[in-house]
Design an enzyme around this catalytic site. Structure first.
Site, PDB file in Angstrom:
ATOM      1  CE1 TYR A 131      -3.169   2.932   0.395  1.00 15.14           C
ATOM      2  CE2 TYR A 131      -3.085   2.682   2.788  1.00 15.14           C
ATOM      3  CZ  TYR A 131      -3.554   3.342   1.673  1.00 15.14           C
ATOM      4  OH  TYR A 131      -4.402   4.411   1.795  1.00 15.14           O
ATOM      5  CG  HIS A 188      -6.859   4.636  -1.106  1.00  9.77           C
ATOM      6  ND1 HIS A 188      -6.674   4.087   0.146  1.00  9.77           N
ATOM      7  CD2 HIS A 188      -7.484   3.679  -1.836  1.00  9.77           C
ATOM      8  CE1 HIS A 188      -7.188   2.880   0.182  1.00  9.77           C
ATOM      9  NE2 HIS A 188      -7.688   2.602  -1.014  1.00  9.77           N
TER      10      HIS A 188
END
Length: 272
Positions: free
Chosen positions: A107, A147
């Site tokens: 991530y 994100h």
């Protein structure tokens, strides 16, 4: 949250490096906390807690690489290596179902470069070093995801140039300065893994609204039951208006040619 230029509308002047060979790369250490805190406060609209800085500078599950020029940190990339079973609900479908729960993914938490040193290729160097680490034979990582704010077009274009694929649209994903902000999830396949990039079948506004409204809508009630009907209708009107706004925004960014999907659970806050 990944990104390197949150609100820039026009190019800013920057200091050109004589040569990228003058740039040094090293891993972060606890002695860097104060410097990294100052940089992140300047780069990103989110305030990270102190323990986050302690973790990224000492915990081996984080890949935290700094770009140093003239003895000063001018850029950094931070990624967390975790198993598929540790992912949040909105990220559980980034890989094809054939991969086991123990599959490793990364991530991308932060990628930033100092304002005066941008557009020198430093962000690309940092990202490429991260990807090289993830593709090493003994790592076993299968995907790198991130994100990003839907309004952060510089970061979005940067990741697209580096082969990241749009995976999903996350309404109200961020809460910044007292306001809800939408986000996108982008995914990069690592070591030939199959990542899921879902597409809508219709690119017009009505098609997007119809497709999105087919998903389950959870309404967070903060008022008494006898107000339910009026408030629910008001929220649906807000939803349609919001979807049309997102359609125009994504069309402007050139996103709809590849399609995207809404998160399956859409939380609609009531007006206050």
């Amino acid at each position: 949250m990944a990104g390197f230029d949150w609100y820039a509308d026009t190019p800013k002047p920057c200091s050109k490096l004589c040569n990228l060979s003058n740039l040094q790369l090293r891993f972060l250490c606890p002695a860097d906390i104060q410097e990294v805190q100052a940089l992140c406060s300047d780069w990103f609209p989110i305030v990270y807690p102190y323990y986050w800085y302690e973790e990224i500078t000492s915990n081996p599950r984080f890949y935290s690489l700094a770009a140093v020029y003239g003895g000063v940190i001018v850029g950094l990339v931070v990624a967390e290596i975790k198993s598929f079973s540790e992912l949040n609900k909105e990220d559980e479908d980034i890989l094809a179902p054939t991969f086991g729960r123990d599959t490793l993914v990364a991530y991308l938490l932060s990628l930033g470069v100092s304002q005066s040193h941008r557009r020198n290729g430093i962000a690309s160097v940092l990202l490429e070093n991260l990807v090289a680490h993830l593709t090493s034979s003994d790592n076993g990582c299968r995907a790198l995801f991130l994100h990003v704010l839907t309004t952060n077009s510089p970061a979005i274009h940067f990741y697209q140039r580096h082969q990241f694929k749009l995976h999903s649209f996350l309404p109200y994903y961020y809460f910044i300065n007292g306001k809800s902000k939408d986000g996108f999830t982008y995914v990069l396949s690592v070591c030939g893994a199959i990542v899921v990039v879902e597409q809508t079948s219709n690119n017009d506004a009505l098609g997007l609204a119809y497709h999105s409204c087919c998903y389950v809508v959870f309404v967070q009630l903060a008022f008494t039951r006898h107000l339910y009907g009026v408030l629910f209708q008001h929220s649906l009107n807000q939803l349609v208006h919001h979807l049309l706004q997102k359609y125009l925004e994504m069309k402007t960014l050139g996103m709809l040619c590849g399609g995207c999907r809404l998160r399956k659970t859409l939380y609609i806050p009531f007006p206050t």
